[in-house]
Motif scaffolding. Structure first.
Motif, PDB file in Angstrom:
ATOM      1  N   ALA A  41       0.853  -1.199   0.000  1.00 16.19           N
ATOM      2  CA  ALA A  41       0.000   0.000   0.000  1.00 16.19           C
ATOM      3  C   ALA A  41       0.882   1.241   0.000  1.00 16.19           C
ATOM      4  N   GLY A  42       0.394   2.300  -0.620  1.00 13.68           N
ATOM      5  CA  GLY A  42       1.118   3.575  -0.602  1.00 13.68           C
ATOM      6  C   GLY A  42       2.564   3.417  -1.036  1.00 13.68           C
ATOM      7  N   LEU A  43       2.766   2.777  -2.192  1.00 16.04           N
ATOM      8  CA  LEU A  43       4.126   2.417  -2.614  1.00 16.04           C
ATOM      9  C   LEU A  43       5.101   3.589  -2.595  1.00 16.04           C
ATOM     10  N   THR A  44       4.632   4.764  -3.047  1.00 13.84           N
ATOM     11  CA  THR A  44       5.555   5.903  -3.147  1.00 13.84           C
ATOM     12  C   THR A  44       5.400   6.871  -1.966  1.00 13.84           C
ATOM     13  N   TRP A  45       4.584   6.496  -1.004  1.00 23.18           N
ATOM     14  CA  TRP A  45       4.392   7.373   0.162  1.00 23.18           C
ATOM     15  C   TRP A  45       5.598   7.304   1.094  1.00 23.18           C
ATOM     16  N   PRO A  46       5.746   8.353   1.937  1.00 24.23           N
ATOM     17  CA  PRO A  46       6.826   8.295   2.928  1.00 24.23           C
ATOM     18  C   PRO A  46       6.635   7.107   3.875  1.00 24.23           C
ATOM     19  N   ALA A  47       7.723   6.449   4.234  1.00 24.20           N
ATOM     20  CA  ALA A  47       7.648   5.264   5.100  1.00 24.20           C
ATOM     21  C   ALA A  47       7.057   5.615   6.462  1.00 24.20           C
ATOM     22  N   GLU A  48       7.322   6.826   6.968  1.00 19.31           N
ATOM     23  CA  GLU A  48       6.830   7.177   8.312  1.00 19.31           C
ATOM     24  C   GLU A  48       5.306   7.181   8.396  1.00 19.31           C
ATOM     25  N   TYR A  49       4.620   7.268   7.246  1.00 19.59           N
ATOM     26  CA  TYR A  49       3.146   7.241   7.286  1.00 19.59           C
ATOM     27  C   TYR A  49       2.600   5.934   6.700  1.00 19.59           C
ATOM     28  N   GLY A  50       3.395   4.903   6.747  1.00 21.61           N
ATOM     29  CA  GLY A  50       2.903   3.593   6.307  1.00 21.61           C
ATOM     30  C   GLY A  50       3.134   3.303   4.838  1.00 21.61           C
TER      31      GLY A  50
END
Ligand SMILES: Cc1cc2nc3c(=O)[nH]c(=O)nc-3n(C[C@H](O)[C@H](O)[C@H](O)COP(=O)(O)OP(=O)(O)OC[C@H]3O[C@@H](n4cnc5c(N)ncnc54)[C@H](O)[C@@H]3O)c2cc1C
Length: 427
Positions: free
Chosen positions: A86-95
């Motif tokens: 999920a959220g492949l390109t999202w920042p790691a700190e938000y999952g």
């Protein structure tokens, strides 16, 4: 004359099926490895398209199916989150997965052979995620982003009102500050899946004494709050995709504001841009796949005019997907979109007219009656042409935006631009 030149070219470029998006020699070792692991994940967890019914329609014949679709989307988003997709390109700190932009492209290419997808939940993640990343306080980001991306908490958009759709900034729902809370009164309408969602992101008027764009605040509201009444709007096909939402003395903690107080138009525009980009990019199995099947079933696959129209549709689908990816990767990296996302939405609305028209012509009048899966799909294609040119801002309004923002043409005349909202006549 032009057709004589075009047809052989088109025939040469429309394969019976698009080549598998294997990537091949052009991909880096990282990309090849990522594609292989995406394939392995999808083949284990996702529902193959054949099993998922390729003629599944995107509207719903009844409310129970609309809810089932919503819950399937939620379940798939959770599966993605549980396995790190999920959220492949999202920042790691938000999952998120903190992957480069190509990861999303490859995953979406691999997903086209499967029927599993986040559905409407994907739209809310695309709208709200970048908005919170860009405008929310660290506390709001920590509280809401991880559960948004994991599908744990689902959202709806509470923007439109009976008197404010295209003229969204004219909205009348009021929010008045009372100590540490905002007290909200008003009515929203056409809110997709509001009857199923846990939370809503909404716009409310907090300062009626200034011009309309300057007195709006962006609020996050728990849909189970006392004072919220959600009434599903039943459409002609019996389905309730939308609801109207009535709010009476709904209390929202002051910490649930996104952006500045009275400055909600900024985050609202971020939502609208991302919504236009999301709608415009398409996604899922391309409609052209079904049109090819329909052409074969009706013995029209060799018809040069049909092939030419299919080629135009396939080209547009691919262009839209590429444009959507460029926008998403810019936004995720904190940059402005490379071009106005309204462009992809206007294009998608045009493509939908082309696919609906071709589907109707290939299937013929027989598809308009009866209840077989292909006929149902053709009818849905014909009818759903209109939803995409209205939802997320109408094509006419998107064209106005393009004219003003991208082409620098003179602005639409507006008598209310500099007038206090409370002094603008309204019905
Ligand atoms: C499938 C779908 C999903 C939706 N989901 C949501 C949701 O989840 N949340 C939400 O808040 N809303 C949602 N909406 C509502 C949607 O945003 C509005 O319907 C849309 O913005 C148009 O507003 P309106 O219906 O009030 O039409 P109006 O604004 O009344 O427009 C009527 C007609 O006038 C034209 N028009 C208006 N102003 C201009 C202008 N300045 N120049 C040229 N033409 C103009 C329009 O193009 C349109 O043809 C959804 C709508 C659809 C169809």
């Amino acid at each position: 004359m032009v057709r004589q030149i075009l047809v052989p070219l088109v025939l040469a470029t429309v394969p019976d099926r698009p080549p598998s998006p294997a990537g091949g020699a052009t991909e880096s070792p990282d990309q090849v490895a990522f594609r292989a692991s995406a394939r392995a994940f999808l083949s284990t967890w996702a529902e193959p398209l054949a099993a998922a019914d390729p003629w599944q329609i995107s509207g719903f014949p009844n409310n129970a199916e609309a809810r089932a679709y919503f819950e399937r989307g939620r379940a798939w988003q959770r599966t993605l989150a549980e396995h790190g997709w999920a959220g492949l390109t999202w920042p790691a700190e938000y999952g998120g997965g903190a992957q480069p932009a190509w990861a999303e492209r490859i995953f979406s290419e691999e997903s086209t052979s499967y029927g599993s997808g986040p559905g409407f939940i994907g739209a809310t993640i695309a709208m709200l995620g970048p908005t919170l990343l860009a405008h929310a306080t660290p506390e709001v980001k920590d509280r809401f982003l991880p559960s948004l991306v994991s599908g744990e908490v689902t959202w709806c958009q509470l923007f439109s009102e009976p008197g404010a759709g295209s003229d969204l900034a004219g909205l009348a729902t009021r929010a008045v500050r009372d100590g540490d809370e905002w007290v909200v009164d008003g009515q929203k309408v056409w809110n997709s899946c509001a009857q199923f969602a846990d939370w809503g992101f909404m716009l409310a008027r907090t300062d009626p004494d200034v011009p309309k764009h300057r007195g709006i605040t962006f609020l996050l509201v728990d849909m189970s709050s006392p004072g919220i009444e959600v009434r599903p709007l039943v459409q002609a096909n019996g389905s309730a995709h939308f609801s109207e939402v009535f709010m009476s003395d709904v209390r929202i903690p002051a910490g649930q504001v996104v952006g500045e107080i009275h400055g909600g138009w900024g985050p609202a525009r971020t939502v609208l841009s991302n919504e236009a980009a999301f709608i415009g990019r398409g996604g899922g199995a391309p409609t052209s796949d079904r049109l090819r099947d329909l052409a074969s079933a009706n013995d029209r696959r060799e018809d040069p005019i049909v092939r030419q129209r299919l080629a135009a549709i396939i080209s547009r689908e691919k262009l839209q997907a590429l444009m959507g990816q460029r926008i998403q990767s810019s936004v995720r990296n904190g940059h402005k979109p490379p071009f106005d996302p309204a462009l992809t939405k206007v294009m998608a609305a045009g493509t939908r007219v082309m696919t609906g028209n071709l589907a109707a012509e290939l299937a013929g009048p027989a598809a308009m009656v009866g209840n077989d899966p292909i006929g149902n799909w053709v009818r849905a294609e014909v009818v759903n042409r209109f939803s995409i040119s209205i939802g997320g801002g109408t094509t006419e309004v998107q064209k106005n935006n393009l004219a003003e923002r991208s082409l620098g043409l003179p602005r639409e005349p507006g008598i209310d631009r500099e007038k206090a909202w409370k002094d603008v006549p309204r019905s």
